[in-house]
Design an enzyme around this catalytic site. Structure first.
Site, PDB file in Angstrom:
ATOM      1  N   GLU A   1      73.910 -40.427  92.704  1.00  0.00           N
ATOM      2  CA  GLU A   1      73.212 -39.744  91.613  1.00  0.00           C
ATOM      3  C   GLU A   1      73.813 -38.339  91.593  1.00  0.00           C
ATOM      4  O   GLU A   1      73.351 -37.447  92.285  1.00  0.00           O
ATOM      5  CB  GLU A   1      71.703 -39.689  91.875  1.00  0.00           C
ATOM      6  CG  GLU A   1      70.973 -39.134  90.654  1.00  0.00           C
ATOM      7  CD  GLU A   1      69.608 -38.524  90.957  1.00  0.00           C
ATOM      8  OE1 GLU A   1      68.792 -38.470  90.043  1.00  0.00           O
ATOM      9  OE2 GLU A   1      69.364 -38.083  92.091  1.00  0.00           O
TER      10      GLU A   1
ATOM     11  N   ASP B   1      55.267 -55.019  95.192  1.00  0.00           N
ATOM     12  CA  ASP B   1      55.642 -55.091  96.609  1.00  0.00           C
ATOM     13  C   ASP B   1      56.869 -55.980  96.814  1.00  0.00           C
ATOM     14  O   ASP B   1      57.353 -56.629  95.883  1.00  0.00           O
ATOM     15  CB  ASP B   1      54.452 -55.578  97.449  1.00  0.00           C
ATOM     16  CG  ASP B   1      53.782 -56.774  96.791  1.00  0.00           C
ATOM     17  OD1 ASP B   1      54.517 -57.679  96.368  1.00  0.00           O
ATOM     18  OD2 ASP B   1      52.535 -56.789  96.678  1.00  0.00           O
TER      19      ASP B   1
ATOM     20  N   ASP C   1      53.386 -57.435  91.685  1.00  0.00           N
ATOM     21  CA  ASP C   1      52.384 -57.298  92.747  1.00  0.00           C
ATOM     22  C   ASP C   1      52.004 -58.687  93.248  1.00  0.00           C
ATOM     23  O   ASP C   1      51.473 -59.494  92.498  1.00  0.00           O
ATOM     24  CB  ASP C   1      51.164 -56.569  92.148  1.00  0.00           C
ATOM     25  CG  ASP C   1      49.989 -56.525  93.112  1.00  0.00           C
ATOM     26  OD1 ASP C   1      50.205 -56.732  94.327  1.00  0.00           O
ATOM     27  OD2 ASP C   1      48.860 -56.283  92.644  1.00  0.00           O
TER      28      ASP C   1
ATOM     29  N   ASP D   1      67.803 -47.128  98.525  1.00  0.00           N
ATOM     30  CA  ASP D   1      67.904 -45.767  98.026  1.00  0.00           C
ATOM     31  C   ASP D   1      68.053 -44.836  99.231  1.00  0.00           C
ATOM     32  O   ASP D   1      67.273 -44.930 100.182  1.00  0.00           O
ATOM     33  CB  ASP D   1      66.624 -45.420  97.240  1.00  0.00           C
ATOM     34  CG  ASP D   1      66.895 -44.540  96.047  1.00  0.00           C
ATOM     35  OD1 ASP D   1      67.556 -43.508  96.238  1.00  0.00           O
ATOM     36  OD2 ASP D   1      66.447 -44.883  94.944  1.00  0.00           O
TER      37      ASP D   1
ATOM     38  N   ASP E   1      46.774 -55.817  94.769  1.00  0.00           N
ATOM     39  CA  ASP E   1      46.219 -54.471  94.978  1.00  0.00           C
ATOM     40  C   ASP E   1      46.664 -53.508  93.873  1.00  0.00           C
ATOM     41  O   ASP E   1      46.467 -52.297  93.987  1.00  0.00           O
ATOM     42  CB  ASP E   1      46.600 -53.912  96.365  1.00  0.00           C
ATOM     43  CG  ASP E   1      48.112 -53.774  96.532  1.00  0.00           C
ATOM     44  OD1 ASP E   1      48.858 -54.128  95.588  1.00  0.00           O
ATOM     45  OD2 ASP E   1      48.547 -53.309  97.603  1.00  0.00           O
TER      46      ASP E   1
ATOM     47  N   HIS F   1      64.457 -44.908  86.310  1.00  0.00           N
ATOM     48  CA  HIS F   1      63.051 -44.540  86.545  1.00  0.00           C
ATOM     49  C   HIS F   1      62.767 -43.064  86.283  1.00  0.00           C
ATOM     50  O   HIS F   1      61.622 -42.634  86.380  1.00  0.00           O
ATOM     51  CB  HIS F   1      62.679 -44.884  87.990  1.00  0.00           C
ATOM     52  CG  HIS F   1      63.458 -44.057  88.977  1.00  0.00           C
ATOM     53  ND1 HIS F   1      64.816 -44.189  89.152  1.00  0.00           N
ATOM     54  CD2 HIS F   1      63.083 -43.059  89.803  1.00  0.00           C
ATOM     55  CE1 HIS F   1      65.234 -43.323  90.040  1.00  0.00           C
ATOM     56  NE2 HIS F   1      64.198 -42.620  90.463  1.00  0.00           N
ATOM     57  N   ASP F   2      63.813 -42.269  86.003  1.00  0.00           N
ATOM     58  CA  ASP F   2      63.629 -40.839  85.755  1.00  0.00           C
ATOM     59  C   ASP F   2      63.765 -40.485  84.281  1.00  0.00           C
ATOM     60  O   ASP F   2      63.691 -39.310  83.922  1.00  0.00           O
ATOM     61  CB  ASP F   2      64.704 -40.024  86.503  1.00  0.00           C
ATOM     62  CG  ASP F   2      64.496 -40.055  87.999  1.00  0.00           C
ATOM     63  OD1 ASP F   2      63.349 -40.237  88.445  1.00  0.00           O
ATOM     64  OD2 ASP F   2      65.497 -39.916  88.734  1.00  0.00           O
TER      65      ASP F   2
ATOM     66  N   ASP G   1      70.538 -40.457  96.417  1.00  0.00           N
ATOM     67  CA  ASP G   1      69.653 -39.588  95.637  1.00  0.00           C
ATOM     68  C   ASP G   1      70.069 -38.112  95.709  1.00  0.00           C
ATOM     69  O   ASP G   1      70.411 -37.614  96.790  1.00  0.00           O
ATOM     70  CB  ASP G   1      68.241 -39.745  96.237  1.00  0.00           C
ATOM     71  CG  ASP G   1      67.186 -38.998  95.455  1.00  0.00           C
ATOM     72  OD1 ASP G   1      66.852 -39.460  94.359  1.00  0.00           O
ATOM     73  OD2 ASP G   1      66.696 -37.964  95.949  1.00  0.00           O
TER      74      ASP G   1
HETATM   75  C1  NOJ Z   1      66.061 -38.245  91.938  1.00  0.00           C
HETATM   76  C2  NOJ Z   1      65.138 -39.419  91.899  1.00  0.00           C
HETATM   77  O1  NOJ Z   1      65.699 -40.402  91.082  1.00  0.00           O
HETATM   78  C3  NOJ Z   1      63.817 -38.894  91.395  1.00  0.00           C
HETATM   79  O2  NOJ Z   1      62.928 -39.928  91.073  1.00  0.00           O
HETATM   80  C4  NOJ Z   1      63.251 -37.985  92.451  1.00  0.00           C
HETATM   81  O3  NOJ Z   1      62.088 -37.366  91.950  1.00  0.00           O
HETATM   82  C5  NOJ Z   1      64.245 -36.895  92.845  1.00  0.00           C
HETATM   83  N1  NOJ Z   1      65.603 -37.339  92.954  1.00  0.00           N
HETATM   84  C6  NOJ Z   1      63.874 -36.325  94.173  1.00  0.00           C
HETATM   85  O4  NOJ Z   1      64.137 -37.254  95.193  1.00  0.00           O
END
Ligand code: NOJ
Length: 559
Positions: A258, A29, A21, A98, A25, A330-331, A201
């Site tokens: 993905e 960013d 950041d 992305d 905030d 991140h998932d 994605d």
């Molecule tokens: C995969 C992404 O990596 C995830 O973070 C997202 O929630 C879903 N696709 C929907 O876009």
């Protein structure tokens, strides 16, 4: 295999909201990313994938885009991004954006226009169906974040729209050529800007099995997992081939999909020579604890399960194409907390895991914080669901409660599986808020930041961070790079539990030996070791015939 510019690259994923950041905030960013470009140079990164920074209500943290041509003010401006692209280029670092085109946001102007006139041209950009209260829905697919995938169309009591993810993410209708044309125009607009490519994605979801129909319910909610529909959806290749031709190929751009639920027969089309994508992620290990998520059993992934999954996937694509290798993103929860037994978690075992996935064929992706050994949150860190943020959390928690778990246990299930584990702010230092921001961050900092942070890692020669630097340097060493990038992959010692070993054969022959357990072991060598190229152990003991490995030792040897 035709050689491509991305084959020998090292990639790094940034989750912008939690990276750095710059304006106090509490939200990361683009300027924050720019301020760390030297860090990437120092590490040896060539490609930076940014999770979405487009204009968005952030219902799913930017994976719900309301304007594909603009930057969300919370992340900065288009000028900031132009600066990042230009400065990245100077340093030889390509920016990968992305590409989220299975759905947009319900605040995108296309959807607003569709709500104004569902029978007009924009209505056909989405899946909108007539529906009267009390009538059955067109199908019983469960949205990925829980609940039905149908929602009332705002302003229309007699219409519903499809969202396979969050209700604020209406699905785009790829069957409509006008929609596809808009998407390709947008992709090319970005490529013209000079980005290196896209991470794509949820791409498998763009093809639906039509007409809509029910599948057998697989939970008490009467709904059916999206996987069942995806197994029957055929014909995605027409869309993907067209997209590749109209966009990526014209620019020789890097594209990494993905891709889940792909069919074996489709692999050559996806990532083979002239495939739709340059590469796709290896998610083979992310399924290993899938069932335990809803069965509420403690499940530790064994070394052999981990090994067999990655080895099988690499064998499956051998001779076809190029995977992108990860231990987390991140998932997913943090890889070190998932693929290393809790009792064995240490700097030493983290380095072993790093070495195993990093030297496989394919492109290694590092997810932010992985290089300093960031871990999952602990149960003791969180006393209420309010401390977490992700839109997928409610489904995980409520499903556990509905299965009869007490609140505390349901919370523990959530803490273990929540995507927030990977989204806590990057731990730069032991200063307030881990040096991520001067303000309270949007999501809690993992309380272990006093111990696990970049500053501390840099000072320690034996740190995970310094090991990643060595791994990158080795993969890029002109003597060995060709073998790591194009060398043949041969699994070894697969009849022995807890050993994760493989050979890479090119101009050189390199063997990666890993003893993935706490117990020491002596292993018989197939061929004598010439040189130790890298190890997480200070002293490697071997003779002509045997190699001694202490617990979680990893040895990379030229033979
Ligand atoms: C995969 C992404 O990596 C995830 O973070 C997202 O929630 C879903 N696709 C929907 O876009």
């Amino acid at each position: 295999m035709e050689r491509k510019w991305w084959h020998n690259k090292i990639a790094y994923q940034i989750y912008p909201k939690s990276f750095m950041d710059s304006n106090g905030d509490g939200i990361g960013d683009i300027k924050g990313i720019i301020s760390k470009l030297d860090y990437f140079k120092e590490l040896g990164i060539d490609i930076l994938w940014l999770s979405p920074i487009y204009k968005s209500p952030l219902a799913d943290q930017g994976y719900d885009i309301s304007d594909y041509y603009d930057i969300d003010p919370r992340f900065g401006t288009m000028e900031d991004l132009d600066e990042l692209i230009a400065k990245g280029k100077e340093l030889g670092i390509g920016i990968v954006m992305d590409l989220v085109v299975n759905h947009c946001s319900d605040e995108h102007e296309w959807f607003k226009k569709a709500c104004e006139d569902p029978d007009g041209p924009y209505g056909k950009f989405f899946y909108i169906e007539d529906h009267k209260e009390g009538q059955p829905l067109p199908c019983n697919w469960r949205s990925y974040f829980g609940g039905s995938c149908w929602e009332k169309l705002p302003g229309h009591d007699d219409k519903i729209y499809l969202h396979v993810f969050h209700k604020k993410q209406p699905d785009l209708n790829w069957e409509n050529p006008l929609l596809r044309r808009e998407i390709y125009k947008m992709i090319n607009w970005w490529l013209d800007k000079g980005i290196a490519g896209f991470r794509i994605d949820a791409i498998i979801n763009i093809k639906k099995k039509l007409p809509f129909s029910d599948y057998p319910a697989d939970r008490d909610d009467g709904l059916s997992s999206m996987d069942n529909m995806l197994k029957e959806a055929v014909g995605i290749g027409e869309f993907l081939g067209e997209m590749a031709r109209e966009t990526f190929r014209k620019y020789d751009a890097f594209s990494v999909g993905e891709v889940f639920n792909e069919k074996d027969s489709e692999l050559p089309l996806f990532i083979g020579e002239n495939g739709y994508f340059s590469s796709m992620f290896d998610f083979s290990t992310t399924h290993l604890d899938e069932e335990s998520k809803t069965r509420y059993e403690e499940k530790e992934i064994t070394a052999s399960e981990y090994r067999d999954a990655i080895f099988a996937n690499h064998k499956r694509i051998e001779g076809i194409g190029y995977l992108s290798n990860i231990i987390e993103n991140h998932d997913e929860p943090r890889g070190v907390s998932r693929y290393i037994k809790t009792s064995d978690l240490s700097e030493h075992s983290k380095k072993a895991l790093a070495g195993i996935y990093f030297l496989l064929p394919g492109i290694p992706f590092i997810y932010q914080g992985q290089e300093i050994g960031m871990e999952n949150l602990k149960s003791s860190d969180i006393d209420s669901t309010d401390k977490l943020d992700d839109c997928a959390n409610a489904d995980i928690y409520n499903t556990a409660i509905n299965a009869g778990l007490p609140e505390k246990d349901a919370l523990n299930v959530l803490i273990k599986h929540s995507r927030d584990n990977a989204r806590t702010p990057f731990q730069w230092s032991s200063e307030a808020h881990a040096g991520f921001s001067t303000a309270n961050p949007w999501l809690l900092v993992n309380p272990n930041y006093k111990k696990i942070n970049l500053e501390a890692q840099k000072k320690d020669d034996d740190s995970v961070f310094n090991f990643y630097k060595e791994l990158i340097a080795l993969r890029k060493d002109p003597e060995y790079t060709d073998t790591f990038v194009y060398g043949k992959f041969t699994p070894m010692y697969t009849d022995m539990d807890n050993l994760i070993c493989y050979k890479r054969t090119g101009d050189k022959t390199i063997i990666i030996y890993t003893n993935y357990q706490a117990k020491e072991i002596d292993i018989k060598l197939e061929s004598p070791i010439k040189t130790i190229l890298l190890s997480n152990s200070k002293e490697v003991r071997f003779n002509e015939k045997e190699l001694h490995l202490n617990g979680y030792d990893l040895v990379v040897a030229e033979v």
